[in-house]
Design a protein around this motif. Structure first.
Motif, PDB file in Angstrom:
ATOM      1  N   GLN A 110       2.201   5.553 -10.063  1.00  0.00           N
ATOM      2  CA  GLN A 110       2.599   4.289  -9.457  1.00  0.00           C
ATOM      3  C   GLN A 110       2.759   4.476  -7.949  1.00  0.00           C
ATOM      4  OE1 GLN A 110       5.284   2.642  -7.946  1.00  0.00           O
ATOM      5  NE2 GLN A 110       4.464   0.597  -8.303  1.00  0.00           N
ATOM      6  N   GLU A 111       2.349   3.488  -7.165  1.00  0.00           N
ATOM      7  CA  GLU A 111       2.225   3.652  -5.720  1.00  0.00           C
ATOM      8  C   GLU A 111       3.554   3.869  -4.999  1.00  0.00           C
ATOM      9  OE1 GLU A 111       0.995  -0.340  -3.936  1.00  0.00           O
ATOM     10  OE2 GLU A 111       0.690  -0.620  -6.079  1.00  0.00           O
ATOM     11  N   VAL A 112       4.639   3.229  -5.452  1.00  0.00           N
ATOM     12  CA  VAL A 112       5.933   3.431  -4.796  1.00  0.00           C
ATOM     13  C   VAL A 112       6.404   4.869  -5.013  1.00  0.00           C
ATOM     14  CG1 VAL A 112       8.334   2.667  -4.658  1.00  0.00           C
ATOM     15  CG2 VAL A 112       6.532   0.999  -5.088  1.00  0.00           C
ATOM     16  N   ILE A 113       6.166   5.392  -6.210  1.00  0.00           N
ATOM     17  CA  ILE A 113       6.505   6.788  -6.491  1.00  0.00           C
ATOM     18  C   ILE A 113       5.659   7.715  -5.625  1.00  0.00           C
ATOM     19  CG2 ILE A 113       6.466   8.582  -8.268  1.00  0.00           C
ATOM     20  CD1 ILE A 113       7.040   6.393 -10.322  1.00  0.00           C
ATOM     21  N   GLU A 156      -1.931  -6.695   0.258  1.00  0.00           N
ATOM     22  CA  GLU A 156      -1.334  -7.842  -0.431  1.00  0.00           C
ATOM     23  C   GLU A 156       0.006  -7.494  -1.060  1.00  0.00           C
ATOM     24  OE1 GLU A 156      -4.052  -9.579  -3.186  1.00  0.00           O
ATOM     25  OE2 GLU A 156      -5.429 -10.287  -1.645  1.00  0.00           O
ATOM     26  N   ASP A 157       0.661  -6.463  -0.561  1.00  0.00           N
ATOM     27  CA  ASP A 157       1.984  -6.139  -1.084  1.00  0.00           C
ATOM     28  C   ASP A 157       2.850  -5.550   0.019  1.00  0.00           C
ATOM     29  OD1 ASP A 157       1.231  -3.423  -0.828  1.00  0.00           O
ATOM     30  OD2 ASP A 157       0.433  -3.399  -2.864  1.00  0.00           O
ATOM     31  N   ALA A 158       4.140  -5.562  -0.233  1.00  0.00           N
ATOM     32  CA  ALA A 158       5.110  -4.985   0.697  1.00  0.00           C
ATOM     33  C   ALA A 158       6.127  -4.209  -0.125  1.00  0.00           C
ATOM     34  CB  ALA A 158       5.791  -6.084   1.506  1.00  0.00           C
ATOM     35  N   LYS A 159       6.553  -3.073   0.413  1.00  0.00           N
ATOM     36  CA  LYS A 159       7.488  -2.210  -0.308  1.00  0.00           C
ATOM     37  C   LYS A 159       8.605  -1.775   0.625  1.00  0.00           C
ATOM     38  CE  LYS A 159       3.396  -0.112  -2.394  1.00  0.00           C
ATOM     39  NZ  LYS A 159       2.549  -0.453  -1.241  1.00  0.00           N
ATOM     40  N   ASN A 200       7.397  -6.492  -3.431  1.00  0.00           N
ATOM     41  CA  ASN A 200       7.208  -7.929  -3.588  1.00  0.00           C
ATOM     42  C   ASN A 200       6.407  -8.248  -4.849  1.00  0.00           C
ATOM     43  OD1 ASN A 200       4.613  -7.164  -2.907  1.00  0.00           O
ATOM     44  ND2 ASN A 200       4.329  -8.728  -1.352  1.00  0.00           N
ATOM     45  N   GLY A 201       6.290  -9.528  -5.146  1.00  0.00           N
ATOM     46  CA  GLY A 201       5.539  -9.955  -6.321  1.00  0.00           C
ATOM     47  C   GLY A 201       4.058 -10.008  -6.025  1.00  0.00           C
ATOM     48  N   ALA A 244      11.322   4.587   8.383  1.00  0.00           N
ATOM     49  CA  ALA A 244       9.917   4.988   8.466  1.00  0.00           C
ATOM     50  C   ALA A 244       9.019   3.782   8.256  1.00  0.00           C
ATOM     51  CB  ALA A 244       9.609   6.062   7.428  1.00  0.00           C
ATOM     52  N   PHE A 245       7.991   3.650   9.080  1.00  0.00           N
ATOM     53  CA  PHE A 245       7.042   2.542   8.984  1.00  0.00           C
ATOM     54  C   PHE A 245       5.702   3.083   8.483  1.00  0.00           C
ATOM     55  CE2 PHE A 245      10.058   1.211  12.270  1.00  0.00           C
ATOM     56  CZ  PHE A 245      10.456  -0.018  11.754  1.00  0.00           C
ATOM     57  N   LEU A 246       5.256   2.560   7.336  1.00  0.00           N
ATOM     58  CA  LEU A 246       4.040   3.047   6.696  1.00  0.00           C
ATOM     59  C   LEU A 246       3.101   1.892   6.368  1.00  0.00           C
ATOM     60  CD1 LEU A 246       5.685   5.496   4.092  1.00  0.00           C
ATOM     61  CD2 LEU A 246       5.014   6.002   6.449  1.00  0.00           C
TER      62      LEU A 246
END
Length: 367
Positions: free
Chosen positions: A81-84, A106-109, A123-124, A213-215
């Protein structure tokens, strides 16, 4: 002993990212490629680029990203999973991070790191406040995303713009254009809208403090977007973390993931080129408007019955009646005779200048 290179693939909503590490975790190869909804072709391209530069090496890889699960099935490698994945990279390369903010296509974390624990927020399915949102707004300004960034460097005033949805934002941006507001101010206001959406939607009242941190691609490529975040959060210089290759952090996390599969780049390309499944074809799509050509022909025949007659304006004599519809984004003009025949018509964008648009149309029609 044959050396194995740790490799990660991140398939996002708009891009494919490939990274390859050597045994010392030095990044020896990377690609950031827009896939334009053709994930297979873009992935094959980045692997061919790798082979051309390094040859057909043994790779130990995993896949991540919102569009990566189908690709993982096709080439038979683990999915993370991308957040992990991004958290794995942060813990290895920038462990001093307290809060991570990442914007994608198309997403923000947002991830809060607190005494060994992590709180992940995402986000959704709406693309509001993301890279795709910025692309939509750029089209209104008649530039690309980089053009928005260049415009924003010279802003003087910020205006409120909704960013939860592109439709809402357009209803704010278009009137500003019509009123003659400086494009530089609109560009900076678009970035500020993204910042407001991210903080309100993901932080949801939780304080963003410490080292931030900005990614992600948008925050990597758009300096003025980062600046709006930094000023809004009132961050000090020592608390700003902008690491090397922040647009690749998710792919790097896949490369560092414990569960991987060993394959060569040629093996991966072969699997993709010989795939005849529908794993990489979007499944959740709208129903077709027409099942076949006959249905389309019937539709066109039926609608063709409701048409107005045209007459040549140069041959007209007598009274004529002019109608103008100056909308928020388009200008519509029609000139008819006393029997309803159309002598002239126009439908087109007003390019943010409704008055000038009407004047030019009337000159073309009547002069």
């Amino acid at each position: 002993m044959t050396q194995i290179y740790k490799t990660g693939i991140d398939v996002g909503s708009t891009t494919v990212k490939l990274v390859v590490f050597d045994e010392n975790f030095k990044l020896i190869f990377s690609r950031y490629e827009r896939h334009f909804s053709d994930v297979k072709a873009a992935t094959i391209k980045v692997f061919k680029d790798f082979i051309e530069e390094y040859g057909d090496l043994n790779l130990e890889l995993a896949i991540t990203g919102s569009g990566g699960m189908g690709l993982a099935e096709v080439i038979d490698v683990p999915f993370v999973q991308e957040v992990i994945a991004s958290s794995i990279t942060i813990e290895k390369f920038i462990p001093q991070t307290d809060v991570m903010i990442e914007l994608g296509g198309e997403d923000a974390k947002m991830t809060f790191f607190d005494n060994g624990t992590q709180e992940l927020r995402m986000n959704g399915t709406c693309a509001g406040g993301t890279g795709a949102f910025i692309d939509q707004m750029a089209a209104l300004l008649k530039v690309d995303a980089n053009g928005v960034n260049e415009l924003a460097k010279n802003y003087e005033k910020l205006y409120p713009i909704a960013s939860r949805c592109g439709v809402f934002a357009k209803t704010d941006v278009q009137p500003l254009l019509n009123e003659g507001v400086r494009r530089e101010d609109i560009a900076a206001s678009i970035f500020q809208a993204v910042v407001n959406q991210t903080i309100a939607g993901l932080a949801s009242g939780r304080k963003i403090k410490g080292n931030v941190a900005f990614l992600g691609g948008p925050l990597f490529f758009m300096s003025e977007l980062r600046k709006r975040f930094i000023e809004t959060l009132d961050l000090k210089e020592e608390n700003i973390i902008f690491p090397e290759n922040p647009q690749l952090f998710v792919a790097m996390g896949a490369a560092l993931y414990e569960e991987t599969s060993q394959k060569t780049a040629t093996d991966l390309i072969h699997s993709l080129e010989n795939d005849d499944s529908d794993s990489l074809i979007p499944q959740d799509t709208m129903d077709k408007l027409f099942e076949n050509q006959a249905e389309l022909d019937e539709f066109r025949t039926r609608h063709a019955k409701a048409t107005a007659n045209y007459k040549n304006l140069s041959e007209h004599q007598g009274a004529a009646f002019l109608g103008i519809d100056a909308g928020s984004t388009t200008t519509k003009v029609v000139l008819i005779d006393d029997e309803g025949n159309i002598l002239y018509d126009h439908y087109g964008s007003n390019n943010g200048e409704p008055l000038e648009s009407v004047i030019n149309i009337l000159k073309e029609c009547l002069c």
